[in-house]
Design a protein around this motif. Sequence first.
Motif, PDB file in Angstrom:
ATOM      1  N   SER A 178      35.964  30.579  44.115  1.00 29.31           N
ATOM      2  CA  SER A 178      36.518  30.441  45.461  1.00 29.31           C
ATOM      3  C   SER A 178      37.438  31.616  45.801  1.00 29.31           C
ATOM      4  CB  SER A 178      37.288  29.118  45.555  1.00 29.31           C
ATOM      5  OG  SER A 178      37.962  29.030  46.781  1.00 29.31           O
ATOM      6  N   ILE A 179      38.274  31.999  44.841  1.00 30.43           N
ATOM      7  CA  ILE A 179      39.202  33.120  45.035  1.00 30.43           C
ATOM      8  C   ILE A 179      38.421  34.414  45.298  1.00 30.43           C
ATOM      9  CG2 ILE A 179      40.876  34.620  43.851  1.00 30.43           C
ATOM     10  CD1 ILE A 179      41.746  31.956  42.332  1.00 30.43           C
ATOM     11  N   LEU A 180      37.419  34.679  44.465  1.00 33.23           N
ATOM     12  CA  LEU A 180      36.623  35.898  44.627  1.00 33.23           C
ATOM     13  C   LEU A 180      35.943  35.905  45.991  1.00 33.23           C
ATOM     14  CD1 LEU A 180      35.007  36.289  41.079  1.00 33.23           C
ATOM     15  CD2 LEU A 180      37.015  37.459  41.995  1.00 33.23           C
ATOM     16  N   SER A 181      35.429  34.757  46.381  1.00 27.59           N
ATOM     17  CA  SER A 181      34.758  34.643  47.677  1.00 27.59           C
ATOM     18  C   SER A 181      35.732  34.904  48.822  1.00 27.59           C
ATOM     19  CB  SER A 181      34.145  33.253  47.792  1.00 27.59           C
ATOM     20  OG  SER A 181      33.603  33.070  49.071  1.00 27.59           O
ATOM     21  N   LYS A 182      36.895  34.266  48.780  1.00 28.96           N
ATOM     22  CA  LYS A 182      37.888  34.425  49.849  1.00 28.96           C
ATOM     23  C   LYS A 182      38.389  35.859  49.964  1.00 28.96           C
ATOM     24  CE  LYS A 182      39.773  29.738  50.080  1.00 28.96           C
ATOM     25  NZ  LYS A 182      40.999  28.939  49.918  1.00 28.96           N
ATOM     26  N   LEU A 183      38.497  36.540  48.820  1.00 26.87           N
ATOM     27  CA  LEU A 183      39.007  37.918  48.829  1.00 26.87           C
ATOM     28  C   LEU A 183      37.868  38.936  48.953  1.00 26.87           C
ATOM     29  CD1 LEU A 183      41.776  37.663  46.081  1.00 26.87           C
ATOM     30  CD2 LEU A 183      42.036  37.518  48.568  1.00 26.87           C
ATOM     31  N   ASN A 184      36.634  38.428  49.081  1.00 22.77           N
ATOM     32  CA  ASN A 184      35.463  39.281  49.223  1.00 22.77           C
ATOM     33  C   ASN A 184      35.283  40.201  48.016  1.00 22.77           C
ATOM     34  OD1 ASN A 184      33.210  39.779  50.713  1.00 22.77           O
ATOM     35  ND2 ASN A 184      34.125  41.413  51.941  1.00 22.77           N
ATOM     36  N   LEU A 185      35.440  39.630  46.826  1.00 23.25           N
ATOM     37  CA  LEU A 185      35.297  40.376  45.579  1.00 23.25           C
ATOM     38  C   LEU A 185      34.124  39.792  44.798  1.00 23.25           C
ATOM     39  CD1 LEU A 185      39.079  40.350  44.571  1.00 23.25           C
ATOM     40  CD2 LEU A 185      37.847  42.184  45.728  1.00 23.25           C
ATOM     41  N   ARG A 234      33.839  40.472  41.077  1.00 26.48           N
ATOM     42  CA  ARG A 234      34.139  40.319  39.649  1.00 26.48           C
ATOM     43  C   ARG A 234      35.628  40.100  39.403  1.00 26.48           C
ATOM     44  NH1 ARG A 234      30.636  44.280  40.335  1.00 26.48           N
ATOM     45  NH2 ARG A 234      32.167  45.944  40.229  1.00 26.48           N
ATOM     46  N   ARG A 235      35.901  39.517  38.235  1.00 27.83           N
ATOM     47  CA  ARG A 235      37.288  39.268  37.824  1.00 27.83           C
ATOM     48  C   ARG A 235      38.087  40.567  37.763  1.00 27.83           C
ATOM     49  NH1 ARG A 235      37.304  34.112  34.884  1.00 27.83           N
ATOM     50  NH2 ARG A 235      39.324  34.625  34.007  1.00 27.83           N
ATOM     51  N   ALA A 236      37.431  41.639  37.316  1.00 23.54           N
ATOM     52  CA  ALA A 236      38.123  42.932  37.209  1.00 23.54           C
ATOM     53  C   ALA A 236      38.599  43.396  38.578  1.00 23.54           C
ATOM     54  CB  ALA A 236      37.206  43.976  36.582  1.00 23.54           C
ATOM     55  N   GLN A 237      37.815  43.113  39.599  1.00 21.05           N
ATOM     56  CA  GLN A 237      38.224  43.478  40.960  1.00 21.05           C
ATOM     57  C   GLN A 237      39.439  42.658  41.385  1.00 21.05           C
ATOM     58  OE1 GLN A 237      34.306  42.725  42.688  1.00 21.05           O
ATOM     59  NE2 GLN A 237      34.257  44.846  43.380  1.00 21.05           N
ATOM     60  N   ALA A 238      39.489  41.412  40.944  1.00 18.14           N
ATOM     61  CA  ALA A 238      40.639  40.555  41.270  1.00 18.14           C
ATOM     62  C   ALA A 238      41.902  41.126  40.619  1.00 18.14           C
ATOM     63  CB  ALA A 238      40.390  39.123  40.808  1.00 18.14           C
ATOM     64  N   ALA A 239      41.763  41.582  39.379  1.00 22.77           N
ATOM     65  CA  ALA A 239      42.900  42.186  38.686  1.00 22.77           C
ATOM     66  C   ALA A 239      43.352  43.451  39.410  1.00 22.77           C
ATOM     67  CB  ALA A 239      42.522  42.506  37.235  1.00 22.77           C
ATOM     68  N   ALA A 240      42.388  44.252  39.853  1.00 23.28           N
ATOM     69  CA  ALA A 240      42.713  45.479  40.586  1.00 23.28           C
ATOM     70  C   ALA A 240      43.373  45.149  41.925  1.00 23.28           C
ATOM     71  CB  ALA A 240      41.443  46.301  40.814  1.00 23.28           C
ATOM     72  N   PHE A 241      42.918  44.076  42.570  1.00 24.40           N
ATOM     73  CA  PHE A 241      43.496  43.624  43.835  1.00 24.40           C
ATOM     74  C   PHE A 241      44.978  43.300  43.648  1.00 24.40           C
ATOM     75  CE2 PHE A 241      44.763  40.271  46.747  1.00 24.40           C
ATOM     76  CZ  PHE A 241      44.261  40.701  47.964  1.00 24.40           C
ATOM     77  N   VAL A 242      45.286  42.568  42.586  1.00 23.71           N
ATOM     78  CA  VAL A 242      46.682  42.211  42.297  1.00 23.71           C
ATOM     79  C   VAL A 242      47.511  43.464  42.046  1.00 23.71           C
ATOM     80  CG1 VAL A 242      48.204  41.055  40.634  1.00 23.71           C
ATOM     81  CG2 VAL A 242      46.150  39.892  41.462  1.00 23.71           C
ATOM     82  N   ALA A 243      46.970  44.383  41.245  1.00 20.12           N
ATOM     83  CA  ALA A 243      47.688  45.628  40.942  1.00 20.12           C
ATOM     84  C   ALA A 243      47.903  46.458  42.204  1.00 20.12           C
ATOM     85  CB  ALA A 243      46.906  46.435  39.899  1.00 20.12           C
ATOM     86  N   LYS A 244      46.873  46.575  43.024  1.00 20.50           N
ATOM     87  CA  LYS A 244      46.943  47.366  44.247  1.00 20.50           C
ATOM     88  C   LYS A 244      47.989  46.831  45.207  1.00 20.50           C
ATOM     89  CE  LYS A 244      44.180  48.825  48.175  1.00 20.50           C
ATOM     90  NZ  LYS A 244      43.007  48.549  48.985  1.00 20.50           N
ATOM     91  N   HIS A 245      48.045  45.518  45.303  1.00 27.80           N
ATOM     92  CA  HIS A 245      48.980  44.901  46.225  1.00 27.80           C
ATOM     93  C   HIS A 245      50.343  44.622  45.573  1.00 27.80           C
ATOM     94  CE1 HIS A 245      46.050  44.435  49.465  1.00 27.80           C
ATOM     95  NE2 HIS A 245      45.174  44.276  48.491  1.00 27.80           N
ATOM     96  N   ARG A 246      50.466  45.068  44.333  1.00 32.84           N
ATOM     97  CA  ARG A 246      51.711  44.920  43.583  1.00 32.84           C
ATOM     98  C   ARG A 246      52.273  43.502  43.681  1.00 32.84           C
ATOM     99  NH1 ARG A 246      52.110  50.293  45.174  1.00 32.84           N
ATOM    100  NH2 ARG A 246      52.528  51.711  43.443  1.00 32.84           N
TER     101      ARG A 246
END
Length: 68
Positions: A41-48, A50-62
Amino acid sequence: LAQLTAQEQKILLLVAEGKTNKEIAAEVFLSDKTVKNYVSSILSKLNLERRAQAAAFVAKHRIDTGHS
């Protein structure tokens, strides 16, 4: 991030820490399958994709994971 529930945000941060679904499930007292559904659900909502993209999303948005 506004479209994520508080529980989804918490799970997103745990995914970003590199935890497995099983580790996340133990930490938030849910079943592995429930965590898997949350992650999807999280990946879908954030339009991602893979899990690695979710980790990068968190890092990018600090986003503060609460750990130093």
